[in-house]
Motif scaffolding. Structure first.
Motif, PDB file in Angstrom:
ATOM      1  N   VAL A  23       7.696  -7.074   2.787  1.00  0.00           N
ATOM      2  CA  VAL A  23       6.441  -6.362   2.543  1.00  0.00           C
ATOM      3  C   VAL A  23       6.056  -6.547   1.080  1.00  0.00           C
ATOM      4  N   ASN A  24       4.817  -6.971   0.852  1.00  0.00           N
ATOM      5  CA  ASN A  24       4.316  -7.152  -0.507  1.00  0.00           C
ATOM      6  C   ASN A  24       2.961  -6.483  -0.659  1.00  0.00           C
ATOM      7  N   ASP A  25       2.664  -6.034  -1.875  1.00  0.00           N
ATOM      8  CA  ASP A  25       1.339  -5.513  -2.165  1.00  0.00           C
ATOM      9  C   ASP A  25       0.319  -6.638  -2.010  1.00  0.00           C
ATOM     10  N   PHE A  26      -0.928  -6.268  -1.719  1.00  0.00           N
ATOM     11  CA  PHE A  26      -2.002  -7.241  -1.542  1.00  0.00           C
ATOM     12  C   PHE A  26      -3.190  -6.811  -2.399  1.00  0.00           C
ATOM     13  N   PRO A  27      -3.091  -7.005  -3.721  1.00  0.00           N
ATOM     14  CA  PRO A  27      -4.137  -6.515  -4.623  1.00  0.00           C
ATOM     15  C   PRO A  27      -5.505  -7.174  -4.442  1.00  0.00           C
ATOM     16  N   LYS A  28      -5.565  -8.355  -3.846  1.00  0.00           N
ATOM     17  CA  LYS A  28      -6.848  -9.037  -3.664  1.00  0.00           C
ATOM     18  C   LYS A  28      -7.591  -8.597  -2.405  1.00  0.00           C
ATOM     19  N   ALA A  29      -6.981  -7.760  -1.576  1.00  0.00           N
ATOM     20  CA  ALA A  29      -7.649  -7.254  -0.369  1.00  0.00           C
ATOM     21  C   ALA A  29      -8.750  -6.276  -0.765  1.00  0.00           C
ATOM     22  N   ARG A  30      -9.822  -6.227   0.024  1.00  0.00           N
ATOM     23  CA  ARG A  30     -10.929  -5.298  -0.257  1.00  0.00           C
ATOM     24  C   ARG A  30     -10.496  -3.843  -0.131  1.00  0.00           C
ATOM     25  N   GLN A  31      -9.717  -3.558   0.901  1.00  0.00           N
ATOM     26  CA  GLN A  31      -9.162  -2.231   1.133  1.00  0.00           C
ATOM     27  C   GLN A  31      -7.659  -2.306   0.854  1.00  0.00           C
ATOM     28  N   PRO A  32      -7.042  -1.210   0.393  1.00  0.00           N
ATOM     29  CA  PRO A  32      -5.595  -1.252   0.144  1.00  0.00           C
ATOM     30  C   PRO A  32      -4.835  -1.765   1.377  1.00  0.00           C
ATOM     31  N   ALA A  33      -3.961  -2.737   1.151  1.00  0.00           N
ATOM     32  CA  ALA A  33      -3.244  -3.372   2.262  1.00  0.00           C
ATOM     33  C   ALA A  33      -1.921  -3.936   1.771  1.00  0.00           C
TER      34      ALA A  33
END
Length: 111
Positions: A23-33
């Motif tokens: 599991v990794n953060d996805f800072p480029k997503a429009r909504q937190p994901a």
């Protein structure tokens, strides 16, 4: 209720059980994901993006079994290529992941 489908339509959807192994953060997503890496056994490992950050921490998700659609075409989400769709029940802005009650073999079909 949305559009009515036939049983034949339903049989085209390939639902499988997988285990989240990364599991990794996805800072480029429009909504937190999160960006997920999911082990589907003989089907291999697939990537998915999921907007599930309000109810789940990264640690909560590791080794969690989930239900996913594995026969959709790949979908570009920002800089990430999603290869399956993780299923969950929507409650307002939150998503509660669907998962088997007991541990099952990765890649098991859902019917």
């Amino acid at each position: 209720m949305n559009n009515i489908i036939t049983f034949e339509d339903f049989t085209k959807v390939d639902l499988r059980i997988g285990t989240i192994i990364e599991v990794n953060d996805f800072p480029k997503a429009r909504q937190p994901a999160y960006q997920l890496l999911i082990d589907f056994g003989e089907l291999g490992i697939r990537k998915s993006s999921a907007q599930i950050t309000t109810l789940y921490s990264k640690q909560d998700l590791l080794q969690k079994q989930i239900v996913a659609v594995v026969n959709f075409p790949k979908k570009q989400i920002a800089t990430f290529m999603s290869e399956c769709l993780v299923l969950g029940a929507v409650q307002g802005k939150d998503v509660v992941l669907l998962n088997p009650e007991n541990r099952v073999k990765n890649g098991s079909t859902v019917s």
